[in-house]
Design an enzyme around this catalytic site. Structure first.
Site, short mmCIF file in Angstrom:
data_model
loop_
_atom_site.label_atom_id
_atom_site.label_comp_id
_atom_site.label_asym_id
_atom_site.label_seq_id
_atom_site.Cartn_x
_atom_site.Cartn_y
_atom_site.Cartn_z
N CYS A 24 11.51 10.70 15.64
CA CYS A 24 12.91 11.04 15.95
C CYS A 24 13.16 11.05 17.46
CB CYS A 24 13.25 12.40 15.34
SG CYS A 24 14.90 12.94 15.79
N CYS A 78 15.79 8.48 16.13
CA CYS A 78 17.17 9.01 16.22
C CYS A 78 17.69 9.14 17.65
CB CYS A 78 17.24 10.40 15.59
SG CYS A 78 16.18 10.65 14.18
N LYS A 102 17.83 5.83 19.77
CA LYS A 102 18.79 4.96 19.06
C LYS A 102 20.23 5.36 19.38
CE LYS A 102 20.48 6.24 15.56
NZ LYS A 102 19.82 6.28 14.30
N TYR A 107 19.40 1.07 7.14
CA TYR A 107 19.87 1.83 8.30
C TYR A 107 19.54 1.11 9.62
CZ TYR A 107 20.40 6.39 5.81
OH TYR A 107 20.78 7.43 5.00
N GLU A 114 22.13 -0.59 12.33
CA GLU A 114 22.32 0.13 13.59
C GLU A 114 21.96 -0.75 14.79
OE1 GLU A 114 21.77 4.74 12.05
OE2 GLU A 114 20.12 3.85 13.13
N HIS A 166 46.39 18.61 12.82
CA HIS A 166 47.12 17.43 13.23
C HIS A 166 47.22 17.33 14.74
CE1 HIS A 166 49.94 14.18 12.64
NE2 HIS A 166 50.74 14.73 13.53
N GLU A 218 42.18 14.96 9.04
CA GLU A 218 43.23 15.59 8.22
C GLU A 218 43.50 14.79 6.95
OE1 GLU A 218 47.39 15.52 9.75
OE2 GLU A 218 46.59 14.25 11.33
#
Ligand code: NDP
Length: 464
Positions: free
Chosen positions: A43, A48, A51, A180, A184, A440, A445
């Site tokens: 990681c 992660c 990346k 993945y 990516e 908003h 939303e």
């Protein structure tokens, strides 16, 4: 006090191992931890973290061009790959230091060495010529990229461990895989101006995700200039003369010219040469350590967490499994890791965030499925003049009203999926979403303003 050198010995200094080592140390246990490469594991060092830094780097060209619509004039710009690599290196070195610092303050002893099991309680630290014993052992050695060594020219390809540190930015790259890592890195290289081609053996990239996500991502990637070749595999890679240094042969007869080939065809558990046989630890056919629901192996004092067990290959899952292991093994509080409803993001461009069931899987499990869907241009893209659209989607069990899947494609999709994960984990119903006030103006939303189903699936068949 036992006769062993350590109460707990952790093999592997990645996300799962470090968490267990640090917390066990702070509980007053005598803990040793061996890591043969760099503290932080996949990681932090080659996954992660770097990346995501590279994803940020690759998004600047779009930001620069969007800026004009907001009144900015952006001057001359250039990109320096070596500076990005060096800055990434500095950041992961900083994080590596923090991991070691955490272990040191918990009085966990760190060994910079490969560890090999000699028996169920004995560990050889090969780089140090030393053997230690432990009452409990945790295997947290993670995984490594799979390389198909039967393919001619595989040695000319790079994997996801190596791609971060390429000597220079290639002019063109072919990426094999449809998961993945492939999508990516396709986004990263394409964003950095590299001519990018994905080669995938199946029909659709990310085919295990909701069909809206993979269809819209596929279209957006093509729109951004990525070439996607499906139902094909790389059969050979050769060195070439001329403008591009490699020639890539595909199973469909095409030959592509490229400067780099990245293999992103899955990751396999890191158990080779670990001495699991000597310790009597059972492994599955894929080389993963077999564990029960509590991460316990078939050997009484040996446990395993994270990618080495090949359950769900995600960092937070490894950390969670470690915490459950500590509760079970050291606190007398048997705790099973919970693998249900794990939110996940794919840092593709556009980004994906998802939690729960895809529409297709929900239709297999529930008789009446309601799908609420909004596909719109996010506000930010209006002045930017960008046509990229965003998707928000809820999959609902029409009988119980429970939201069983939530999917996002677009900016900050991962951030949204994290929060949607809380709602789904709390068994929120569509009515709970409906009675939540909208915030908003935001893209999120849409999740609380999709009042009527876009369509229903009854007994797996779509009705409009
Ligand atoms: P994935 O499992 O996501 O995808 C592997 C891809 O390679 C699939 O498309 C698969 O095809 C294809 N493939 C497998 N074997 C071969 C082969 N022999 N020849 C050609 N194609 C092949 O793996 P990744 O390597 O992308 O990533 C590994 C794991 O790391 C992920 O599963 C994920 O858990 C984790 N990860 C998570 C990230 C995140 O959270 N954002 C980022 C990166 C990785 P098919 O679909 O046909 O099986």
């Amino acid at each position: 006090m036992t006769s062993y050198d350590y109460d707990l010995f952790v093999i592997g200094g990645g996300s799962g191992g470090v968490r267990a080592g640090r917390l066990a140390g702070s509980m007053g246990k005598r803990v040793g931890l061996a890591e043969e490469f760099r503290m932080g594991g996949t990681c932090v060092i080659r996954g992660c973290v770097p990346k995501k830094l590279y994803v940020y780097a690759s998004q600047f060209p779009e930001h620069f061009s969007d800026a004009a619509g907001y009144g900015w004039t952006v001057g001359e710009r250039s990109f320096d790959w070596s500076r990005l690599v060096a800055n990434k290196e500095a950041e992961i070195t900083r994080l590596e230091g923090l991991y070691a610092k955490g272990l040191n303050s918990a009085k966990t002893e760190i060994f910079a060495s490969r560890a090999v099991l000699k028996d169920a309680h004995t560990i050889e630290l090969t780089a140090l010529g030393k053997t230690v014993t432990a009452e409990t052992i945790l295997i947290a050695t993670g995984g490594r990229p799979f390389m198909d060594e039967s393919m001619p020219g595989h040695e000319l390809c790079v994997n996801s461990d190596q791609v971060f540190d390429l000597k220079s930015l290639p002019k063109s790259i072919v990426i094999q895989g449809g998961g993945y890592i492939a999508v990516e890195f396709a986004g990263i290289f394409n964003g950095l101006g590299v001519e990018t081609t994905i080669v995938y053996r199946g029909k659709q990239l990310l085919s295990r995700f909701d069909s809206d996500l993979f269809t819209l991502l596929n279209d957006a990637m093509i729109e951004k200039g990525i070439r996607i070749v499906t139902e094909a595999k790389i059969t050979a890679v050769h060195e070439a003369e001329g403008e591009h240094s490699l020639s890539v042969s595909l199973s469909n007869g095409d030959v592509l010219a490229a400067d780099q080939v990245l293999q992103a065809i899955g990751r396999v558990p890191n158990t080779k040469g670990l001495g699991l046989e000597a310790a009597g630890v059972a492994m599955a056919g894929d080389g993963s350590v077999v564990v029960d629901a509590y991460s316990h192996t078939n050997v009484e004092n040996i446990w395993a967490v994270g990618d080495v067990t090949n359950r769900v290959q995600l960092t937070p899952v490894a950390i969670h499994e470690s915490m459950c292991f500590l509760e079970t093994a050291f606190k007398g509080n048997a705790m099973r890791p919970d693998h249900e409803l794990i939110p996940t993001a794919v840092f593709s461009q556009p980004e994906i965030g998802t939690v729960g069931l895809s529409e297709e899987d929900a239709a297999k499990q529930y008789t009446n499925v309601e799908v609420y869907r909004a596909h719109f241009r996010p506000m930010r893209n209006t002045l930017a003049g960008r046509s990229d659209k965003m998707l928000t989607k809820l999959v609902v069990d029409g009988d119980s009203r429970k939201v069983v899947g939530a999917h996002v494609l677009g900016p900050d999709a991962g951030e949204m999926a994290q929060l949607l994960g809380i709602a789904l984990k709390a068994s929120a119903t569509k009515d709970d979403f409906d009675r939540t006030m909208a915030l908003h103006p935001s893209a999120a939303e849409e999740f609380v303003t999709m009042y009527s189903p876009s369509y229903r699936l009854v007994n797996g068949v779509r009705e409009s």
